[in-house]
Write a protein that holds these residues in place. Structure first.
Motif, PDB file in Angstrom:
ATOM      1  N   TRP A  20      95.930 -59.196  41.245  1.00 41.91           N
ATOM      2  CA  TRP A  20      97.364 -59.355  41.006  1.00 41.91           C
ATOM      3  C   TRP A  20      98.144 -58.413  41.927  1.00 41.91           C
ATOM      4  N   LEU A  21      97.686 -57.165  42.038  1.00 39.65           N
ATOM      5  CA  LEU A  21      98.334 -56.217  42.946  1.00 39.65           C
ATOM      6  C   LEU A  21      98.296 -56.723  44.385  1.00 39.65           C
ATOM      7  N   ASP A  22      97.162 -57.293  44.793  1.00 38.44           N
ATOM      8  CA  ASP A  22      97.051 -57.850  46.145  1.00 38.44           C
ATOM      9  C   ASP A  22      98.060 -58.974  46.363  1.00 38.44           C
ATOM     10  N   ALA A  23      98.205 -59.852  45.375  1.00 41.90           N
ATOM     11  CA  ALA A  23      99.136 -60.980  45.500  1.00 41.90           C
ATOM     12  C   ALA A  23     100.578 -60.487  45.581  1.00 41.90           C
ATOM     13  N   ARG A  45     102.490 -65.995  45.979  1.00 33.17           N
ATOM     14  CA  ARG A  45     101.226 -66.195  45.273  1.00 33.17           C
ATOM     15  C   ARG A  45     101.308 -65.564  43.889  1.00 33.17           C
ATOM     16  N   TYR A  46     100.817 -66.300  42.901  1.00 34.63           N
ATOM     17  CA  TYR A  46     100.816 -65.841  41.511  1.00 34.63           C
ATOM     18  C   TYR A  46      99.409 -66.018  40.954  1.00 34.63           C
ATOM     19  N   VAL A  47      98.805 -64.930  40.492  1.00 34.03           N
ATOM     20  CA  VAL A  47      97.433 -64.949  39.996  1.00 34.03           C
ATOM     21  C   VAL A  47      97.414 -65.526  38.584  1.00 34.03           C
ATOM     22  N   LEU A  48      96.486 -66.443  38.351  1.00 27.69           N
ATOM     23  CA  LEU A  48      96.288 -67.033  37.031  1.00 27.69           C
ATOM     24  C   LEU A  48      95.007 -66.454  36.443  1.00 27.69           C
ATOM     25  N   ALA A  49      95.088 -65.893  35.252  1.00 27.41           N
ATOM     26  CA  ALA A  49      93.930 -65.279  34.600  1.00 27.41           C
ATOM     27  C   ALA A  49      93.529 -66.112  33.394  1.00 27.41           C
ATOM     28  N   GLY A  63      92.593 -68.799  39.158  1.00 30.36           N
ATOM     29  CA  GLY A  63      93.111 -69.411  40.374  1.00 30.36           C
ATOM     30  C   GLY A  63      94.389 -68.734  40.809  1.00 30.36           C
ATOM     31  N   VAL A  64      95.024 -69.323  41.778  1.00 33.54           N
ATOM     32  CA  VAL A  64      96.275 -68.795  42.304  1.00 33.54           C
ATOM     33  C   VAL A  64      97.280 -69.934  42.357  1.00 33.54           C
ATOM     34  N   ALA A  65      98.441 -69.707  41.774  1.00 36.04           N
ATOM     35  CA  ALA A  65      99.536 -70.679  41.863  1.00 36.04           C
ATOM     36  C   ALA A  65     100.437 -70.272  43.024  1.00 36.04           C
ATOM     37  N   LEU A  66     100.944 -71.253  43.723  1.00 37.55           N
ATOM     38  CA  LEU A  66     101.818 -70.988  44.860  1.00 37.55           C
ATOM     39  C   LEU A  66     103.260 -71.298  44.499  1.00 37.55           C
ATOM     40  N   GLY A  67     104.158 -70.500  45.019  1.00 39.37           N
ATOM     41  CA  GLY A  67     105.582 -70.719  44.809  1.00 39.37           C
ATOM     42  C   GLY A  67     106.083 -71.873  45.655  1.00 39.37           C
ATOM     43  N   SER A  68     107.371 -72.055  45.644  1.00 40.01           N
ATOM     44  CA  SER A  68     108.005 -73.165  46.350  1.00 40.01           C
ATOM     45  C   SER A  68     107.886 -73.016  47.865  1.00 40.01           C
ATOM     46  N   ALA A  69     107.507 -74.105  48.512  1.00 42.83           N
ATOM     47  CA  ALA A  69     107.457 -74.127  49.978  1.00 42.83           C
ATOM     48  C   ALA A  69     108.835 -74.426  50.556  1.00 42.83           C
TER      49      ALA A  69
END
Length: 132
Positions: A20-23, A45-49, A63-69
């Motif tokens: 999460w810190l890395d993201a 990037r948003y970490v999913l736990a 996984g990792v969720a991505l924000g809006s492109a």
């Protein structure tokens, strides 16, 4: 839960908080990344736990969720990447939200590190009792 179990569960928590810190640090580092309007903006990037199996299983990154492109368009006609109308694309990343997430992830990591330290101290104390 055994002492080793506590160390294992806290270790999984430390791994998730580190990711999460890395993201968050990646998001903060790229929040001013400019792209032309015909390209996608940097995606936060948003970490999913998720919980690992059982009640003593710990946690893992699901996984990792991505924000809006799409990002946000900013009028900067003097920018070299500006389109004919003078717009460029920035990521849609809010610094205050990212700083809040950074603090939460840091505190979570510290809490799990403290659990590992206390479990280690407990194990060492038990060994000392066995010697005496």
């Amino acid at each position: 839960m055994t002492t080793f179990g506590a160390i294992g569960v806290a270790g999984t928590g430390m791994t998730v908080y580190r990711k999460w810190l890395d993201a968050v640090s990646d998001n903060l580092a790229n929040m001013n990344t400019v792209r032309p309007t015909d390209e996608a903006a940097f995606q936060a990037r948003y970490v999913l736990a998720q919980q690992m199996g059982g009640t003593d299983g710990g946690v893992q990154v699901a996984g990792v969720a991505l924000g809006s492109a799409e990002g946000r368009l900013v009028f900067e006609p003097s920018h070299p990447l500006a389109d004919a109308q003078g717009y460029v694309r920035y990521p849609d990343i809010d610094m205050s939200s990212q700083m809040t997430q950074l603090i939460m992830a840091q505190r979570g990591y510290q809490a799990n590190a403290a659990v590992v330290d206390r479990a280690r101290e407990t194990y060492q104390a038990a060994l000392q009792i066995g010697r005496g």
